[in-house]
Design a protein around this motif. Structure first.
Motif, PDB file in Angstrom:
ATOM      1  N   TYR A   1      45.653  42.651  42.252  1.00  0.00           N
ATOM      2  CA  TYR A   1      45.214  41.346  41.764  1.00  0.00           C
ATOM      3  C   TYR A   1      46.290  40.704  40.902  1.00  0.00           C
ATOM      4  O   TYR A   1      47.065  41.397  40.240  1.00  0.00           O
ATOM      5  CB  TYR A   1      43.947  41.474  40.908  1.00  0.00           C
ATOM      6  CG  TYR A   1      42.760  42.002  41.647  1.00  0.00           C
ATOM      7  CD1 TYR A   1      41.963  41.141  42.401  1.00  0.00           C
ATOM      8  CD2 TYR A   1      42.437  43.350  41.615  1.00  0.00           C
ATOM      9  CE1 TYR A   1      40.863  41.625  43.097  1.00  0.00           C
ATOM     10  CE2 TYR A   1      41.347  43.838  42.304  1.00  0.00           C
ATOM     11  CZ  TYR A   1      40.552  42.977  43.044  1.00  0.00           C
ATOM     12  OH  TYR A   1      39.478  43.447  43.730  1.00  0.00           O
TER      13      TYR A   1
ATOM     14  N   VAL B   1      41.302  34.960  38.947  1.00  0.00           N
ATOM     15  CA  VAL B   1      41.873  36.144  39.572  1.00  0.00           C
ATOM     16  C   VAL B   1      42.135  35.857  41.043  1.00  0.00           C
ATOM     17  O   VAL B   1      41.333  35.225  41.717  1.00  0.00           O
ATOM     18  CB  VAL B   1      40.894  37.332  39.449  1.00  0.00           C
ATOM     19  CG1 VAL B   1      41.459  38.573  40.120  1.00  0.00           C
ATOM     20  CG2 VAL B   1      40.575  37.606  38.001  1.00  0.00           C
TER      21      VAL B   1
ATOM     22  N   GLN C   1      43.134  37.882  44.583  1.00  0.00           N
ATOM     23  CA  GLN C   1      43.317  39.184  45.226  1.00  0.00           C
ATOM     24  C   GLN C   1      44.478  39.109  46.204  1.00  0.00           C
ATOM     25  O   GLN C   1      44.552  38.206  47.033  1.00  0.00           O
ATOM     26  CB  GLN C   1      42.058  39.625  45.961  1.00  0.00           C
ATOM     27  CG  GLN C   1      42.202  41.005  46.550  1.00  0.00           C
ATOM     28  CD  GLN C   1      40.906  41.519  47.156  1.00  0.00           C
ATOM     29  OE1 GLN C   1      39.932  40.800  47.250  1.00  0.00           O
ATOM     30  NE2 GLN C   1      40.918  42.769  47.558  1.00  0.00           N
TER      31      GLN C   1
ATOM     32  N   SER D   1      47.664  42.885  37.752  1.00  0.00           N
ATOM     33  CA  SER D   1      46.473  43.611  37.305  1.00  0.00           C
ATOM     34  C   SER D   1      46.765  44.974  36.688  1.00  0.00           C
ATOM     35  O   SER D   1      45.931  45.537  36.016  1.00  0.00           O
ATOM     36  CB  SER D   1      45.502  43.785  38.466  1.00  0.00           C
ATOM     37  OG  SER D   1      46.095  44.553  39.496  1.00  0.00           O
TER      38      SER D   1
END
Length: 105
Positions: free
Chosen positions: A23, A38, A40, A73
């Motif tokens: 992420y 966020v 992905q 992430s």
């Protein structure tokens, strides 16, 4: 930096390469708040190119600032930023009323 108090349209697009995390967080951080979300990454084995964008209407006072923040992430915390990354902002309304674009002939 906002030159006058008003409502601004802030936009950012980030093109990242060689991403090794699942992420990415893309945020517009102003003096008063943080906007974003966020994203992905579909392939975490060094994705070739990922383009992520964020746009928000933001109330800003004179001299408030805005920056773009991209955070992986975790894990390798590694990526490269492609030159096709940009930020733009436009004053839409101020205390006197709406700012309308000039009429094109």
């Amino acid at each position: 930096t906002a030159p006058i108090t008003g409502r601004y349209q802030l936009n950012a697009s980030v093109c990242a390469t060689d991403i090794e995390d699942e992420y990415l967080y893309l945020e517009i951080v102003t003096s008063n708040a943080t906007y974003g979300g966020v994203h992905q990454v579909p392939d975490t084995s060094g994705a070739d190119h990922e383009l992520i964008s964020v746009s928000h209407l933001v109330d800003m006072d004179a001299s408030d600032t805005a920056i773009i923040q991209v955070t992986p992430s975790g894990g390798a915390n590694q990526m490269n930023m492609h030159p096709y990354t940009f930020f733009s902002g436009c004053l839409l309304a101020c205390r006197r009323g709406l700012i309308l674009p000039a009429r094109l002939w």
